[in-house]
Design an enzyme around this catalytic site. Structure first.
Site, PDB file in Angstrom:
ATOM      1  CG  ASP A   1       5.033  -4.055  10.945  1.00 21.52           C
ATOM      2  OD1 ASP A   1       5.793  -4.522  10.074  1.00 21.52           O
ATOM      3  OD2 ASP A   1       4.715  -2.853  10.998  1.00 21.52           O
TER       4      ASP A   1
ATOM      5  NE  ARG B   1      -2.582   0.885   3.581  1.00 18.12           N
ATOM      6  CZ  ARG B   1      -3.382   0.852   4.633  1.00 18.12           C
ATOM      7  NH1 ARG B   1      -4.689   0.767   4.475  1.00 18.12           N
ATOM      8  NH2 ARG B   1      -2.883   0.855   5.843  1.00 18.12           N
TER       9      ARG B   1
ATOM     10  CB  THR C   1      -2.029   7.185  -3.160  1.00 15.28           C
ATOM     11  OG1 THR C   1      -1.473   5.855  -3.312  1.00 15.28           O
ATOM     12  CG2 THR C   1      -1.117   8.195  -3.853  1.00 15.28           C
TER      13      THR C   1
ATOM     14  CG  ASP D   1       1.510  -3.498   9.713  1.00 15.28           C
ATOM     15  OD1 ASP D   1       1.707  -4.696   9.422  1.00 15.28           O
ATOM     16  OD2 ASP D   1       1.675  -2.571   8.900  1.00 15.28           O
TER      17      ASP D   1
END
Length: 372
Positions: A366, A267, A271, A363
Site C-alpha cells: 500500500d 495472504r 487464515t 503495509d
C-alpha cells in the site's frame, strides 16, 4: 526432555568419558552418532574429531554435539573455528545451564581428565534440559552470526557447510538511516518508493558478497594489469508480487544482467496463509543464483511458498532478501527451507494479531503504490 539427534566425539584422552556419556544418552532414548575415536590406546589429534562432530551439527544431521578431550580446551578451540558452532567448555552445572540459557551453545565440551564421571553426567543432563532464552538474548547471538558472515562470507554460516543457511541482518549505517525514513508514517509515496529502491541496492553489496571471482587481464591507458571479473555467475531476481516489485529496480542497477521472474501470492485475511495466483520464472532457473525479494518477512508463509515454487521449477541456489523481518517469519522459512540464506535490514520484535510486523512500517504494498 524431547529425544534428540546428537553427535559425540573425543580424542584418546576423552575416550573413556565419551563412552560413558554415549551410553547414558542412548539409555535416555536419544539417537547418538559416534564420530570417534574408537580407542583410548591409539593417540589421535583432537581437531579431527572436533571438526567432524561440528560439521554434523551445522549440517543439521545432529541437533547438538558433545566433545571430550583431556582438558576440554583443545576441543573447544577447534570446534569454535567452525562457523555456526557455539561450543561451551563446562566445568560445573551453573556454566552448563547458562551456556544454553544465554548463549544457545550447540556443542558441549568436557575435560575427561579434569571432570569426574558423576559430575560430567550432571553437567550433560543440565545442558540437555536447558532451553535458549531467545526473546531476551537473540540480539547477542545475531551479532556473532553477522560477524561470522562479514569475516568469512563464503564460508559456512550457521550450518552452511552442510546446507543450512545464514540469517544476516545488514546493519550498515546508510541502510539503517534510510530504513528509519521508510518506517516514518509521514514519508510520501514517492519518497517511500525511492527509499525502498535505494535500500535494496545497498543490500546487494552484502547479498552478493560470496560471488566468486576470476582473475583477468585488462589494459589501462598506461599498460596491462590484473583485474577481476565475476566467474560466469548467472543471477535471477524473483519478486513476490506486489510489494517485491518495489525492490527490483534498485537491485537491477547493480546487477543489470540478472533475469527477472515473478511470483504472485496473496495472504488470505482469515487464515493468513499464502494463496498462489501467478508464477513465471526464467527457463534456465536451475543454473542461476536466485534472489527471492519481498520487503516484509512477516508470518513467513508467502516467502516459504515462493521459495517452494522456485524449487519446483528447478531452482537450487536460493536466497531471500527482505527489508524487515519478524522472528516468526524467519523461523518458518528456516524450518521449511533451512538451506536458504535470509538477508534483512532489520529484525523486529513480533507480529500483531493481524500478522503485521511490529513496529514494522505498515503495509509495504500500500505504501509503495499509494493504495491506502
Amino acid at each position: 526432555m524431547d529425544h534428540m539427534r546428537l553427535a559425540i566425539g573425543s580424542d584418546h584422552a576423552g575416550f573413556p568419558l565419551k563412552e560413558r556419556l554415549k551410553s547414558h544418552l542412548e539409555g535416555a532414548g536419544h539417537e547418538v552418532q559416534d564420530g570417534g575415536t574408537c580407542s583410548a590406546e591409539t593417540r589421535v589429534d583432537f581437531p579431527d574429531w572436533a571438526f567432524k562432530v561440528s560439521e554434523l551439527v551445522v549440517s543439521g544431521k545432529a541437533e547438538r554435539g558433545i566433545l571430550v578431550c583431556g582438558s576440554g580446551i583443545g576441543m573447544s578451540i577447534a570446534a569454535n573455528k567452525v562457523p555456526g558452532i557455539y561450543a561451551a567448555l563446562c566445568h560445573d552445572i551453573y556454566g552448563a545451564r547458562l551456556s544454553r540459557l544465554h548463549n544457545n551453545s550447540n556443542v558441549l565440551v568436557l575435560g575427561g581428565r579434569v571432570t569426574g564421571e558423576d559430575l560430567a553426567l550432571e553437567i550433560l543432563d543440565t545442558w540437555m534440559a536447558s532451553p535458549f532464552l531467545e526473546d531476551r538474548y537473540r540480539v547477542r547471538l545475531q551479532k556473532i552470526q553477522d560477524y561470522e558472515s562479514r569475516v568469512s562470507p563464503g564460508a559456512a554460516g550457521p550450518g552452511k557447510a552442510g546446507g543450512l543457511g545464514r540469517v544476516l541482518v545488514i546493519d550498515h549505517p546508510l541502510i539503517q538511516h534510510k530504513l528509519g525514513l521508510v518506517r516514518d508514517k509521514n514519508t510520501s509515496v514517492k519518497d517511500f518508493r525511492e527509499l525502498v529502491q535505494e535500500i535494496a541496492g545497498l543490500m546487494v553489496y552484502e547479498v552478493t558478497r560470496s560471488l566468486s571471482l576470476e582473475e583477468i587481464e585488462v589494459h589501462t591507458p598506461l599498460g596491462p594489469t590484473k583485474a577481476f571479473s565475476l566467474s560466469g555467475k548467472k543471477m535471477a531476481v524473483v519478486p513476490v508480487l506486489r510489494a517485491g516489485l518495489g525492490m527490483v529496480e534498485g537491485i537491477l542497477r547493480l546487477i543489470p544482467n540478472a533475469k527477472v521472474g515473478h511470483i504472485g501470492l496473496y495472504r488470505d485475511p482469515h487464515t493468513l496463509e499464502p494463496v498462489e495466483y501467478y508464477c513465471k520464472l526464467p527457463g534456465d532457473i536451475e543454473d542461476r543464483d536466485i534472489y527471492v525479494v519481498d520487503p516484509m518477512l512477516a508470518t513467513g508463509g508467502s516467502a516459504a511458498a515462493a521459495i517452494e515454487l522456485v524449487k519446483r521449477q528447478g531452482g537450487k541456489r536460493i536466497s531471500l532478501v527482505s527489508l524487515i523481518a519478524a522472528p516468526e517469519g524467519v523461523e518458518r522459512v528456516r524450518t521449511q527451507h533451512p538451506e536458504v540464506d535470509i538477508f534483512t535490514a532489520a529484525l523486529d520484535s513480533h507480529l500483531n494479531d493481524h500478522g503485521y510486523i511490529v513496529p514494522g512500517l505498515g503495509d509495504a504494498g500500500d505504501r509503495l503504490f499509494g493504495t491506502k
